[in-house]
Design an enzyme around this catalytic site. Sequence first.
Site, PDB file in Angstrom:
ATOM      1  N   CYS A 129       0.840  -1.204   0.000  1.00 19.58           N
ATOM      2  CA  CYS A 129       0.000   0.000   0.000  1.00 19.58           C
ATOM      3  C   CYS A 129       0.873   1.251   0.000  1.00 19.58           C
ATOM      4  O   CYS A 129       0.632   2.204  -0.755  1.00 19.58           O
ATOM      5  CB  CYS A 129      -0.954  -0.002   1.190  1.00 19.58           C
ATOM      6  SG  CYS A 129      -0.166  -0.058   2.819  1.00 19.58           S
ATOM      7  N   SER A 161      -6.867  -0.702  10.481  1.00 24.58           N
ATOM      8  CA  SER A 161      -6.953  -1.150   9.091  1.00 24.58           C
ATOM      9  C   SER A 161      -5.901  -2.195   8.753  1.00 24.58           C
ATOM     10  O   SER A 161      -5.885  -2.714   7.643  1.00 24.58           O
ATOM     11  CB  SER A 161      -6.808   0.044   8.133  1.00 24.58           C
ATOM     12  OG  SER A 161      -5.498   0.574   8.187  1.00 24.58           O
ATOM     13  N   ALA A 162      -5.019  -2.502   9.703  1.00 20.07           N
ATOM     14  CA  ALA A 162      -3.930  -3.462   9.474  1.00 20.07           C
ATOM     15  C   ALA A 162      -4.300  -4.807  10.064  1.00 20.07           C
ATOM     16  O   ALA A 162      -4.382  -4.965  11.282  1.00 20.07           O
ATOM     17  CB  ALA A 162      -2.635  -2.947  10.095  1.00 20.07           C
ATOM     18  N   PRO A 164      -3.892  -9.179  10.496  1.00 24.18           N
ATOM     19  CA  PRO A 164      -2.787 -10.036  10.956  1.00 24.18           C
ATOM     20  C   PRO A 164      -1.701 -10.244   9.910  1.00 24.18           C
ATOM     21  O   PRO A 164      -0.513 -10.258  10.245  1.00 24.18           O
ATOM     22  CB  PRO A 164      -3.490 -11.353  11.299  1.00 24.18           C
ATOM     23  CG  PRO A 164      -4.910 -10.979  11.582  1.00 24.18           C
ATOM     24  CD  PRO A 164      -5.214  -9.823  10.681  1.00 24.18           C
ATOM     25  N   ALA A 165      -2.083 -10.418   8.636  1.00 22.76           N
ATOM     26  CA  ALA A 165      -1.069 -10.655   7.598  1.00 22.76           C
ATOM     27  C   ALA A 165      -0.196  -9.429   7.403  1.00 22.76           C
ATOM     28  O   ALA A 165       1.028  -9.538   7.233  1.00 22.76           O
ATOM     29  CB  ALA A 165      -1.743 -11.047   6.282  1.00 22.76           C
ATOM     30  N   THR A 166      -0.805  -8.240   7.438  1.00 23.39           N
ATOM     31  CA  THR A 166      -0.025  -7.004   7.300  1.00 23.39           C
ATOM     32  C   THR A 166       0.988  -6.897   8.433  1.00 23.39           C
ATOM     33  O   THR A 166       2.165  -6.567   8.212  1.00 23.39           O
ATOM     34  CB  THR A 166      -0.959  -5.785   7.317  1.00 23.39           C
ATOM     35  OG1 THR A 166      -1.846  -5.851   6.196  1.00 23.39           O
ATOM     36  CG2 THR A 166      -0.164  -4.487   7.252  1.00 23.39           C
ATOM     37  N   ARG A 167       0.559  -7.210   9.627  1.00 25.70           N
ATOM     38  CA  ARG A 167       1.454  -7.120  10.789  1.00 25.70           C
ATOM     39  C   ARG A 167       2.570  -8.171  10.708  1.00 25.70           C
ATOM     40  O   ARG A 167       3.707  -7.905  11.086  1.00 25.70           O
ATOM     41  CB  ARG A 167       0.649  -7.290  12.079  1.00 25.70           C
ATOM     42  CG  ARG A 167      -0.358  -6.164  12.304  1.00 25.70           C
ATOM     43  CD  ARG A 167      -1.325  -6.468  13.434  1.00 25.70           C
ATOM     44  NE  ARG A 167      -2.356  -5.447  13.527  1.00 25.70           N
ATOM     45  CZ  ARG A 167      -2.284  -4.330  14.247  1.00 25.70           C
ATOM     46  NH1 ARG A 167      -1.179  -4.101  14.954  1.00 25.70           N
ATOM     47  NH2 ARG A 167      -3.261  -3.458  14.265  1.00 25.70           N
ATOM     48  N   ASN A 169       3.874  -9.278   8.031  1.00 29.04           N
ATOM     49  CA  ASN A 169       4.696  -9.034   6.838  1.00 29.04           C
ATOM     50  C   ASN A 169       5.457  -7.718   6.881  1.00 29.04           C
ATOM     51  O   ASN A 169       5.855  -7.203   5.833  1.00 29.04           O
ATOM     52  CB  ASN A 169       3.813  -9.028   5.586  1.00 29.04           C
ATOM     53  CG  ASN A 169       3.342 -10.396   5.153  1.00 29.04           C
ATOM     54  OD1 ASN A 169       2.577 -10.533   4.223  1.00 29.04           O
ATOM     55  ND2 ASN A 169       3.793 -11.439   5.842  1.00 29.04           N
TER      56      ASN A 169
END
Length: 292
Positions: A129, A161-162, A164-167, A169
């Site tokens: 993003c 807006s974040a 589990p996968a965002t965190r 990665n």
Amino acid sequence: MSKKARVAILGTGNIGTDLLIKAMRSEALECTLFVGRNFRSDGMQKASNLGVKLSDRGIDGIVAQADDIDIVFDATSAAAHLEHWPVLQRLGKTVIDMTPAKVGDLCVPAINAEQILRSGSQNVNMVTCGGQASVPIANALASVQNDIDYIEVASSISSRSAGPATRANLDEYIETTEQALLKFSGAKRAKAILILNPARPPIDMQTTIYAKIRNPDLKAMRAAVERMMASIIAYVPGYQLILPPTIEGDKVMTTVKVLGNGDYLPRYAGNLDIINCAAIGIAETIARQGRK
């Protein structure tokens, strides 16, 4: 176009669910399968209410329904995509990778959509993003400045807006964003920062680009950024220029903000729109080419 391309979305978190809503609104795409691991998840419940076909079998669900799928959006995690890609490659599917796995060709539609289409790439990586928000600006600066020594990008998004996968990665996010910055700006060095802000009410997504340029031409840079803004707004309506290129000490600074469409999460989640609108746009163009 008489027939829509059939798409599957693998991953039912924030990105995948927002993608689903956008895909259902598309005149070129039809979501034939929404795939996760848990029928009770919020994303699965939303998809069920929308009447979309579901699977809780992960990549095995894609394999089982392969004949009904042209394009797969992988909205899981970078580690998971490394496992999914060999399977999807054997199936001959065009893959839009929403994770920072860096397996496929890096795609920022405002910069290289036509090149991606000409190459016929089977795996298209949507960077991150923050990359979709910042790389076009860095590229615009580079189009009129050939002496960029250093690019630094800091993106702030609401922690709400974040997923589990965002965190999980964050390291991959930084590596992939920096790789895209170097590739599309020609800068000698790059640094990316992501801030998950827990403020209430939630903050809007905001990204600041710092560039160390030896002989900055402010007028030329502002004109280049304005041209790039028009290209991005064509597919991300909530993309806004907050601060045009401005000289601060020995650096040029530019700030943009992204407001989301509010399709899944409220409008503060511009980080979903900036990458998902880009992904939907490239998928629609692939669909109109008739490529699967």
